[in-house]
Design a protein around this motif. Sequence first.
Motif, short mmCIF file in Angstrom:
data_model
loop_
_atom_site.label_atom_id
_atom_site.label_comp_id
_atom_site.label_asym_id
_atom_site.label_seq_id
_atom_site.Cartn_x
_atom_site.Cartn_y
_atom_site.Cartn_z
N ASP A 84 10.11 -49.48 15.47
CA ASP A 84 9.27 -49.51 14.28
C ASP A 84 9.75 -48.58 13.18
O ASP A 84 9.12 -48.51 12.11
CB ASP A 84 7.82 -49.18 14.65
N ALA A 85 10.86 -47.89 13.40
CA ALA A 85 11.39 -46.98 12.37
C ALA A 85 11.91 -47.78 11.17
O ALA A 85 12.39 -48.91 11.31
CB ALA A 85 12.52 -46.14 12.96
N SER A 86 11.81 -47.19 10.00
CA SER A 86 12.34 -47.83 8.80
C SER A 86 13.86 -47.68 8.77
O SER A 86 14.42 -46.80 9.43
CB SER A 86 11.72 -47.22 7.55
N THR A 87 14.53 -48.53 8.02
CA THR A 87 15.98 -48.50 7.88
C THR A 87 16.35 -48.39 6.40
O THR A 87 15.48 -48.52 5.53
CB THR A 87 16.62 -49.79 8.45
N PRO A 88 17.63 -48.19 6.08
CA PRO A 88 18.03 -48.18 4.68
C PRO A 88 17.86 -49.52 3.97
O PRO A 88 18.00 -49.60 2.75
CB PRO A 88 19.52 -47.80 4.75
N LYS A 109 21.77 -44.94 11.14
CA LYS A 109 21.09 -44.05 10.21
C LYS A 109 19.61 -43.95 10.53
O LYS A 109 19.00 -42.87 10.46
CB LYS A 109 21.28 -44.56 8.78
N ALA A 110 19.02 -45.07 10.92
CA ALA A 110 17.59 -45.11 11.20
C ALA A 110 17.22 -44.45 12.51
O ALA A 110 16.09 -43.98 12.67
CB ALA A 110 17.11 -46.56 11.20
N THR A 111 18.15 -44.41 13.46
CA THR A 111 17.81 -43.99 14.82
C THR A 111 18.51 -42.73 15.30
O THR A 111 18.13 -42.16 16.33
CB THR A 111 18.18 -45.11 15.81
#
Length: 206
Positions: A43-47, A147-149
Amino acid sequence: MNNTAHLGGAPAAASTTDPRHDFAQAVALAGRTVAALRPEHYDASTPCPDYSVRDLARHELAVLRRLVAMGRGDDPFALPGLAQDVDVADDAWPTAWEAAARDAVAVWEPSETLTRLLTLPFGTLPGAAVLGVYVTEFTLHTWDLAKATGLSPAWDQELVERALTAMRRAVPAERRGEGVPFGPVVEIAADAPAIDRLAAWAGRTP
């Protein structure tokens, strides 16, 4: 910053050389990165605006499946392309990715796929150029997931340099704005890692 959610809207790395090895490597690295995702990552956001980690993984699986259709000479747009149209359980990613990757690499193996003309939303290109576009797409989206994780993919430096060279040629710094799915080039040190320079050229902030 105007980052694109996906790279299928412009010939980011249209090369006329044989990209099949780079394609297989880029897809394999993307697969290893997806397989390394943990439940807390999804559920994390990404670029990519409006794309969570789960959404981006779904999008990339959809792209792989469309590439199988392209390689077979079928209509790729008969298949789902949006993240919400791809339904994969969080614990089923390695199996789903492996099957799609295996089919995509195999269907593009015949040499005639490289010279076949394919019509996509961004133009009509030979298969080699189309496959080159997706080398860049999978490489950049692997960076997005990392980048997100906080994951650390094992980048193939020569592959990334080739993708960066092709992207600089196809999408120069001044070619940004309406119709181009990349934000302005982000300033970065000339001796920064190749993957960070590629991300910066695509308008991401490393």
